[in-house]
Design a protein around this motif. Sequence first.
Motif, PDB file in Angstrom:
ATOM      1  N   ASN A   1       0.863  -1.180   0.000  1.00 27.72           N
ATOM      2  CA  ASN A   1       0.000   0.000   0.000  1.00 27.72           C
ATOM      3  C   ASN A   1       0.902   1.233   0.000  1.00 27.72           C
ATOM      4  OD1 ASN A   1      -1.633   2.232   0.711  1.00 27.72           O
ATOM      5  ND2 ASN A   1      -3.059   0.925   1.830  1.00 27.72           N
ATOM      6  N   PRO A   2       0.926   2.002  -1.078  1.00 27.74           N
ATOM      7  CA  PRO A   2       1.844   3.152  -1.163  1.00 27.74           C
ATOM      8  C   PRO A   2       1.595   4.218  -0.109  1.00 27.74           C
ATOM      9  CG  PRO A   2       0.291   3.145  -3.004  1.00 27.74           C
ATOM     10  CD  PRO A   2       0.130   1.839  -2.305  1.00 27.74           C
ATOM     11  N   GLU A   3       0.393   4.249   0.449  1.00 25.49           N
ATOM     12  CA  GLU A   3       0.055   5.266   1.445  1.00 25.49           C
ATOM     13  C   GLU A   3       0.551   4.903   2.843  1.00 25.49           C
ATOM     14  OE1 GLU A   3      -1.247   8.162   0.662  1.00 25.49           O
ATOM     15  OE2 GLU A   3      -1.351   7.573  -1.452  1.00 25.49           O
ATOM     16  N   THR A   4       0.545   3.613   3.162  1.00 30.69           N
ATOM     17  CA  THR A   4       0.868   3.194   4.533  1.00 30.69           C
ATOM     18  C   THR A   4       2.149   2.377   4.637  1.00 30.69           C
ATOM     19  OG1 THR A   4      -0.481   1.199   4.310  1.00 30.69           O
ATOM     20  CG2 THR A   4      -1.572   3.188   5.147  1.00 30.69           C
ATOM     21  N   SER A   5       2.705   1.977   3.516  1.00 31.11           N
ATOM     22  CA  SER A   5       3.875   1.104   3.540  1.00 31.11           C
ATOM     23  C   SER A   5       5.073   1.770   4.227  1.00 31.11           C
ATOM     24  CB  SER A   5       4.270   0.720   2.106  1.00 31.11           C
ATOM     25  OG  SER A   5       5.456  -0.049   2.115  1.00 31.11           O
ATOM     26  N   LYS A   6       5.845   0.956   4.930  1.00 26.93           N
ATOM     27  CA  LYS A   6       7.071   1.441   5.582  1.00 26.93           C
ATOM     28  C   LYS A   6       8.308   1.196   4.714  1.00 26.93           C
ATOM     29  CE  LYS A   6       5.224   0.949  10.264  1.00 26.93           C
ATOM     30  NZ  LYS A   6       5.361   0.283  11.589  1.00 26.93           N
ATOM     31  N   ILE A   7       8.082   0.616   3.527  1.00 28.75           N
ATOM     32  CA  ILE A   7       9.180   0.499   2.570  1.00 28.75           C
ATOM     33  C   ILE A   7       9.688   1.909   2.261  1.00 28.75           C
ATOM     34  CG2 ILE A   7       9.786  -0.177   0.194  1.00 28.75           C
ATOM     35  CD1 ILE A   7       7.503  -2.254   0.348  1.00 28.75           C
ATOM     36  N   GLY A   8      10.995   2.054   2.126  1.00 25.31           N
ATOM     37  CA  GLY A   8      11.539   3.382   1.840  1.00 25.31           C
ATOM     38  C   GLY A   8      11.334   3.798   0.401  1.00 25.31           C
ATOM     39  N   TYR A   9      11.814   2.969  -0.521  1.00 24.29           N
ATOM     40  CA  TYR A   9      11.751   3.257  -1.950  1.00 24.29           C
ATOM     41  C   TYR A   9      11.395   1.977  -2.694  1.00 24.29           C
ATOM     42  CZ  TYR A   9      14.502   7.434  -0.726  1.00 24.29           C
ATOM     43  OH  TYR A   9      14.933   8.607  -0.170  1.00 24.29           O
ATOM     44  N   ILE A  10      10.644   2.113  -3.788  1.00 22.98           N
ATOM     45  CA  ILE A  10      10.291   0.932  -4.578  1.00 22.98           C
ATOM     46  C   ILE A  10      10.143   1.315  -6.048  1.00 22.98           C
ATOM     47  CG2 ILE A  10       7.776   1.179  -4.289  1.00 22.98           C
ATOM     48  CD1 ILE A  10       7.706  -1.940  -3.990  1.00 22.98           C
TER      49      ILE A  10
END
Length: 283
Positions: A247-256
């Motif tokens: 989910n681009p709004e809630t994700s904790k991934i830094g960059y994708i």
Amino acid sequence: MVEMIDGRKVAKEVNAATKAKVEELAKKGVTPGLAVILVGDNQASQRYVHMKEKKAVELGINSIMKTFPADVSEATLIDTIKSLNNDSAVNGILVQAPLPAHIDEQKVIETIKPEKDVDGFHPINVGNLFLNLDKKYPVACTPKGIMTLLEKYNVNLDGAKVVIVGRSSIVGKPMLALMLNANATVTDVHSHTKNLKDYTRDADVVVSAVGKSNMLTDGDFKPGAYVIDVGQNLDENGKLVGDVNYNPETSKIGYITPVPGGVGPMTIATLMQQTVEMCEWSL
């Protein structure tokens, strides 16, 4: 909120630099040449080859198309490659995979002269890459494009924990070599790896090249990680998606890298870039 790694933007920059090189070569009376061989009527392959041809023409590269029916003999294909090997107007030769079952794909790859192997799949070029030799040789275009993306986004790979998901000869293995050559600490995980997601959750950088939608989700990465999604999959609605569901709004991934618009444009841009480099090397 996760930040997108804009492959289209970086590809545009790479293509601009490639076009400038083509224009410089034109002043010397030289035109880089790329020969693409397509066998059969696989629609995905046809679309991909069309995109390559269109981009080559756009950048001023001479595009040579060789198309054959699915029942073409292996001998005919080999003879075509040998003819292109001896054609001084051809700098790069690419045989679009997959090939029909009656054709030995490895034999086809090994027939291409290493100095014209624009895909970087010939055993000699693979060996050069893994030995990290200080010489000029082609490298698999998708992994090379990924390294360009990471460089453009100022990702420091020196000592970084990198996990590669997948071990194909097209992405996984050359990616492993490039990361090792960049002094990263690399782990390759695959279908036989136990507790695979334990590895991805500990990585600074994850490259997923499995070709399976929803293979990884938000919780399979550590906060702030860089995720390179190489997957090209069609969902139940026929929409192109990657290996990673997030989910681009809630994700904790830094960059994708998004799919589409991430790795795909870089692969084609790198193919063109490498064709021109190989033309320069031949001079």
